[in-house]
Design a protein around this motif. Sequence first.
Motif, PDB file in Angstrom:
ATOM      1  N   LEU A 178      84.201  44.105  41.871  1.00 58.14           N
ATOM      2  CA  LEU A 178      83.904  44.140  40.193  1.00 58.14           C
ATOM      3  C   LEU A 178      83.610  42.404  39.797  1.00 58.14           C
ATOM      4  O   LEU A 178      84.119  41.963  40.180  1.00 58.14           O
ATOM      5  N   THR A 179      82.245  42.699  39.251  1.00 55.42           N
ATOM      6  CA  THR A 179      81.234  41.350  38.581  1.00 55.42           C
ATOM      7  C   THR A 179      81.280  41.564  37.102  1.00 55.42           C
ATOM      8  O   THR A 179      81.029  42.663  36.582  1.00 55.42           O
ATOM      9  N   LEU A 180      82.380  40.740  36.233  1.00 56.37           N
ATOM     10  CA  LEU A 180      81.691  40.567  34.305  1.00 56.37           C
ATOM     11  C   LEU A 180      81.489  39.657  34.395  1.00 56.37           C
ATOM     12  O   LEU A 180      81.876  38.235  34.723  1.00 56.37           O
ATOM     13  N   GLY A 181      80.704  39.438  32.752  1.00 59.31           N
ATOM     14  CA  GLY A 181      79.761  38.271  32.561  1.00 59.31           C
ATOM     15  C   GLY A 181      79.382  38.854  31.093  1.00 59.31           C
ATOM     16  O   GLY A 181      78.988  40.023  30.646  1.00 59.31           O
ATOM     17  N   ALA A 182      79.799  38.044  30.170  1.00 66.22           N
ATOM     18  CA  ALA A 182      79.045  38.021  28.356  1.00 66.22           C
ATOM     19  C   ALA A 182      77.894  37.929  28.776  1.00 66.22           C
ATOM     20  O   ALA A 182      77.066  37.641  29.831  1.00 66.22           O
ATOM     21  N   THR A 183      76.615  38.104  27.615  1.00 64.44           N
ATOM     22  CA  THR A 183      75.371  37.948  27.850  1.00 64.44           C
ATOM     23  C   THR A 183      74.887  36.267  27.435  1.00 64.44           C
ATOM     24  O   THR A 183      76.301  35.462  27.252  1.00 64.44           O
ATOM     25  N   GLU A 184      74.550  36.375  28.549  1.00 63.07           N
ATOM     26  CA  GLU A 184      74.232  35.125  29.045  1.00 63.07           C
ATOM     27  C   GLU A 184      74.675  34.196  29.668  1.00 63.07           C
ATOM     28  O   GLU A 184      75.147  32.888  29.208  1.00 63.07           O
TER      29      GLU A 184
END
Length: 450
Positions: A178-184
């Motif tokens: 699972l890979t998460l991250g906000a915009t930019e």
Amino acid sequence: MTAFTVALVLVVAAAGLLRWRRPAWYWLAFGVTLAALRVLVRYRSVMDACGLTVPPARWRLSLARATNRPIPEPRPPRIRRLRPTCTGLVLRLKLRPGQDVFDIAAASDRLRHSFSMFGVTSREVRSGVVEVRMTGYDVLKRVQMPAETETRAMRVPVALREDGSVHYRDYRAIPHALTLGATESGKSVYQRNLVAGLAPLDVALVGIDCKQGVELFPLARRFSALADSPDTAAELLDALVARMADVYSLIRTQQRITVDVPDAEIAADIWDLPDELRPTPVVVLVDEVAELALYATKEEERRRDRIITALVRLAQLGRAAGIYLEICGQRFGSELGKGITMLRAQLTGRTAHRLNDETSANMAFGDIAPDAVLAAIQIPAELRGLAIVGDASGGWHRIRAPHTSLRQAVNLCNRYADRTPDLPELAPFRPTTGTATELVPSAKASPATA
């Protein structure tokens, strides 16, 4: 004397300039020698100050009293090896009786200050032996991957760790992630590095990009199947579930369970099959999982349940059939509906870039590494690409992927387009690649991709 003074000033000025502009060059030219001397000279006193020494053995005390000699000093862990690297130093320590590897880990910050290093991490090599890796500069500020990395089947280098070692994505060891991250936050760059590492391998890439394919369709020449909408994604996942069942049927027929076959030759997954019979492994990249879980009507709810059920089945049963999941998203929480936490439980690898809320960080690391939750939400916005990675073992690291532009990723996928396998089950979802390269502007013409 004047010439010597001028030469010394020039050397000091060059060292200062290198340390400012090229820290890696400074480390190789000056830093590694100074750091090694500093560690060897200060080692005993630093270990004593950090509480990493043990009292001398009783027989040594008795012998000193009997012979009227000075009382022996406390003993620090014995240095078995001191190895310089291009980013720091590696100490191999033999612990004394009564010491524990957690003592070294707890004192890592004090060791960093005492030895004037940028970072100190430790890991247990085997019982009684600890490896301490010290970095001489911030290796994540300007990521430079080593020229040579270890490569083998289903294992690709994707980023650099804070201790200077390479972070690999090993699908044989950690099948789903699972890979998460906000915009930019750098999540797309991490995904491009993953595709770039998989492109030269004998593997089928399957993509689900519900943003009309803007992230994955430029790389279409290396993908065996692509879906750009939830409706197409549902059909594609059903086809993958059907392929999984066919692969299991093949394994069942080739298990060779007879009394005259050694146990090591009995097949339980695709990697136990002969090379000529082994199906092509498949890596499924889901670019935005929330788009697959959202719904507004009853019909969309039924489609959503169908998609999540297929993902859960692939996560639970796909490893032995050679189907691996890479689930990516900006947001991942229980509000996405039933089945989401069940899906998360099957995703062993966790990677979190900068996140906007603590809930997503808890979903990523709360069940495996609670210490990593705080680290994930403290990533500064200006350090795009910096991420926290952990797995079910409870350990976690800071990593940063090297910047790979979309143009570079497209060129790499085009170069290895001939390695794209043609899977009959996924033929209806094979992307058309007639104008794929024309849709991607060059990095020089579009600085926004850099």
